[in-house]
Design an enzyme around this catalytic site. Structure first.
Site, PDB file in Angstrom:
ATOM      1  N   GLY A  54      14.279  48.155   8.715  1.00 44.42           N
ATOM      2  CA  GLY A  54      13.070  47.427   8.372  1.00 44.42           C
ATOM      3  C   GLY A  54      13.214  46.610   7.101  1.00 44.42           C
ATOM      4  O   GLY A  54      12.248  46.421   6.370  1.00 44.42           O
ATOM      5  N   SER A  55      14.424  46.109   6.824  1.00 41.71           N
ATOM      6  CA  SER A  55      14.603  45.322   5.588  1.00 41.71           C
ATOM      7  C   SER A  55      13.756  44.048   5.623  1.00 41.71           C
ATOM      8  O   SER A  55      13.237  43.616   4.598  1.00 41.71           O
ATOM      9  CB  SER A  55      16.075  44.986   5.361  1.00 41.71           C
ATOM     10  OG  SER A  55      16.534  44.044   6.318  1.00 41.71           O
ATOM     11  N   ARG A  95       8.759  51.105  31.518  1.00 45.27           N
ATOM     12  CA  ARG A  95       8.683  50.166  30.377  1.00 45.27           C
ATOM     13  C   ARG A  95       7.238  49.727  30.164  1.00 45.27           C
ATOM     14  O   ARG A  95       6.751  49.665  29.031  1.00 45.27           O
ATOM     15  CB  ARG A  95       9.562  48.946  30.616  1.00 45.27           C
ATOM     16  CG  ARG A  95      11.042  49.260  30.701  1.00 45.27           C
ATOM     17  CD  ARG A  95      11.859  47.976  30.743  1.00 45.27           C
ATOM     18  NE  ARG A  95      11.831  47.281  29.451  1.00 45.27           N
ATOM     19  CZ  ARG A  95      12.693  47.530  28.454  1.00 45.27           C
ATOM     20  NH1 ARG A  95      13.605  48.474  28.594  1.00 45.27           N
ATOM     21  NH2 ARG A  95      12.604  46.865  27.317  1.00 45.27           N
ATOM     22  N   MET A 122      13.859  46.016  18.326  1.00 45.21           N
ATOM     23  CA  MET A 122      14.964  45.865  19.268  1.00 45.21           C
ATOM     24  C   MET A 122      14.588  46.224  20.709  1.00 45.21           C
ATOM     25  O   MET A 122      15.372  46.790  21.445  1.00 45.21           O
ATOM     26  CB  MET A 122      16.157  46.714  18.811  1.00 45.21           C
ATOM     27  CG  MET A 122      16.626  46.388  17.415  1.00 45.21           C
ATOM     28  SD  MET A 122      16.970  44.634  17.182  1.00 45.21           S
ATOM     29  CE  MET A 122      18.610  44.547  17.844  1.00 45.21           C
ATOM     30  N   LEU A 143       9.933  43.052  25.322  1.00 42.29           N
ATOM     31  CA  LEU A 143       8.553  43.367  25.688  1.00 42.29           C
ATOM     32  C   LEU A 143       8.172  42.628  26.965  1.00 42.29           C
ATOM     33  O   LEU A 143       8.571  41.482  27.181  1.00 42.29           O
ATOM     34  CB  LEU A 143       7.638  42.962  24.536  1.00 42.29           C
ATOM     35  CG  LEU A 143       7.882  43.803  23.268  1.00 42.29           C
ATOM     36  CD1 LEU A 143       7.388  43.071  22.035  1.00 42.29           C
ATOM     37  CD2 LEU A 143       7.224  45.175  23.404  1.00 42.29           C
ATOM     38  N   ASN A 147       8.697  36.225  15.889  1.00 44.63           N
ATOM     39  CA  ASN A 147       9.920  37.027  15.851  1.00 44.63           C
ATOM     40  C   ASN A 147      10.947  36.324  14.984  1.00 44.63           C
ATOM     41  O   ASN A 147      10.853  35.118  14.736  1.00 44.63           O
ATOM     42  CB  ASN A 147      10.481  37.206  17.275  1.00 44.63           C
ATOM     43  CG  ASN A 147      11.716  38.104  17.307  1.00 44.63           C
ATOM     44  OD1 ASN A 147      11.778  39.117  16.627  1.00 44.63           O
ATOM     45  ND2 ASN A 147      12.710  37.686  18.088  1.00 44.63           N
ATOM     46  N   HIS A 201      15.163  35.838  14.665  1.00 40.11           N
ATOM     47  CA  HIS A 201      16.381  36.013  15.467  1.00 40.11           C
ATOM     48  C   HIS A 201      17.559  35.512  14.647  1.00 40.11           C
ATOM     49  O   HIS A 201      17.510  34.376  14.133  1.00 40.11           O
ATOM     50  CB  HIS A 201      16.261  35.235  16.783  1.00 40.11           C
ATOM     51  CG  HIS A 201      17.465  35.363  17.663  1.00 40.11           C
ATOM     52  ND1 HIS A 201      17.681  36.458  18.479  1.00 40.11           N
ATOM     53  CD2 HIS A 201      18.526  34.544  17.835  1.00 40.11           C
ATOM     54  CE1 HIS A 201      18.824  36.291  19.122  1.00 40.11           C
ATOM     55  NE2 HIS A 201      19.362  35.132  18.751  1.00 40.11           N
ATOM     56  N   LEU A 217      12.577  34.635  26.535  1.00 38.10           N
ATOM     57  CA  LEU A 217      13.193  35.460  25.495  1.00 38.10           C
ATOM     58  C   LEU A 217      13.952  34.614  24.460  1.00 38.10           C
ATOM     59  O   LEU A 217      14.839  33.824  24.807  1.00 38.10           O
ATOM     60  CB  LEU A 217      14.169  36.464  26.137  1.00 38.10           C
ATOM     61  CG  LEU A 217      14.793  37.474  25.171  1.00 38.10           C
ATOM     62  CD1 LEU A 217      13.739  38.411  24.596  1.00 38.10           C
ATOM     63  CD2 LEU A 217      15.905  38.249  25.847  1.00 38.10           C
ATOM     64  N   GLN A 230      19.185  35.480   4.048  1.00 45.64           N
ATOM     65  CA  GLN A 230      18.332  34.321   4.329  1.00 45.64           C
ATOM     66  C   GLN A 230      17.083  34.725   5.121  1.00 45.64           C
ATOM     67  O   GLN A 230      16.006  34.153   4.945  1.00 45.64           O
ATOM     68  CB  GLN A 230      19.113  33.249   5.114  1.00 45.64           C
ATOM     69  CG  GLN A 230      20.215  32.604   4.293  1.00 45.64           C
ATOM     70  CD  GLN A 230      19.664  31.959   3.012  1.00 45.64           C
ATOM     71  OE1 GLN A 230      18.627  31.284   3.023  1.00 45.64           O
ATOM     72  NE2 GLN A 230      20.334  32.220   1.901  1.00 45.64           N
TER      73      GLN A 230
END
Ligand code: GRF
Length: 194
Positions: free
Chosen positions: A11-12, A68, A93, A96, A110, A112, A147, A176
């Site tokens: 969770g950085s 799921r 990770m 959804l 999100n 990426h 996605l 970054q």
């Protein structure tokens, strides 16, 4: 405004966001608060850190659900208890389902670790090195049914250096991420980014 952050591990990115929200007074300036941190992993280190900051933190363990969509439904129920105006995936990770994505349409973002649309999916740093990229980076984007291909909200570029390994490149990108994500989220909360 209420922000809920989803994590799966350290969770950085979440920590960078929480720190920026405090440092930049998002409550006073944007009327925004980090309402909760939620993880699909009960052992996610970020949950304990969030609790220490006084932020509601809980796990919805994906292993407890055979299907799921049942996990997605339970996760949405936990999230909606905080009525988020913004749902932030930060090192989350799990893929959804379309019903979940539709439920949060227009308010889910999100991060990426690549310069999308290049290198959607996993192992982006290794793939960038294998492709011979001389630049790489990170993208913050809106989450849609495609996605990793929703509208781009911000990007940051890093150089690929001689002798780079995936680990070295990942660390350069992560630094970054920690700058870009809070900046983009503040822009969304202030209305500067729409
Ligand atoms: C990192 O690989 C980062 O690039 C991606 O998720 C992973 C873990 O991030 N966004 P975090 O430390 O859990 O925020």
């Amino acid at each position: 405004k209420s922000v809920v952050i989803l994590i799966s591990g350290a969770g950085s990115n979440m920590q960078s966001i929480v720190s920026a929200a405090l440092r930049e007074d998002w409550a006073g300036r944007h009327g925004a608060r980090i309402a909760a941190v939620i993880s699909n992993r009960p052992d996610a280190a970020g949950l304990a850190w969030a609790r220490e900051q006084g932020i509601a933190a809980e796990a919805v363990d994906h292993r407890a659900f055979a299907r799921r969509e049942d996990f997605d439904t339970a996760l949405a129920e936990a999230i909606d208890r905080h009525a988020p105006t913004l749902l932030v995936l930060a090192g989350f990770m799990r893929i959804l389902g379309s019903a979940f994505v539709a439920h949060y349409a227009g308010r889910m973002v999100n991060i990426h670790p690549s310069l999308l649309p290049a290198f959607t999916g996993l192992d982006t740093h290794k793939r960038a090195l294998e492709a011979g990229c001389t630049v790489h980076g990170v993208t913050v984007h809106r989450v849609t049914a495609d996605l990793d291909l929703g509208p781009i909200l911000g990007q940051a570029v890093v150089p690929v250096l001689p002798g780079d390994t995936p680990e070295l490149l990942a660390a350069r990108v992560l630094a970054q991420e920690h700058r870009l994500y809070p900046r983009v989220l503040a822009g969304l909360l202030s209305g500067e980014i729409s």
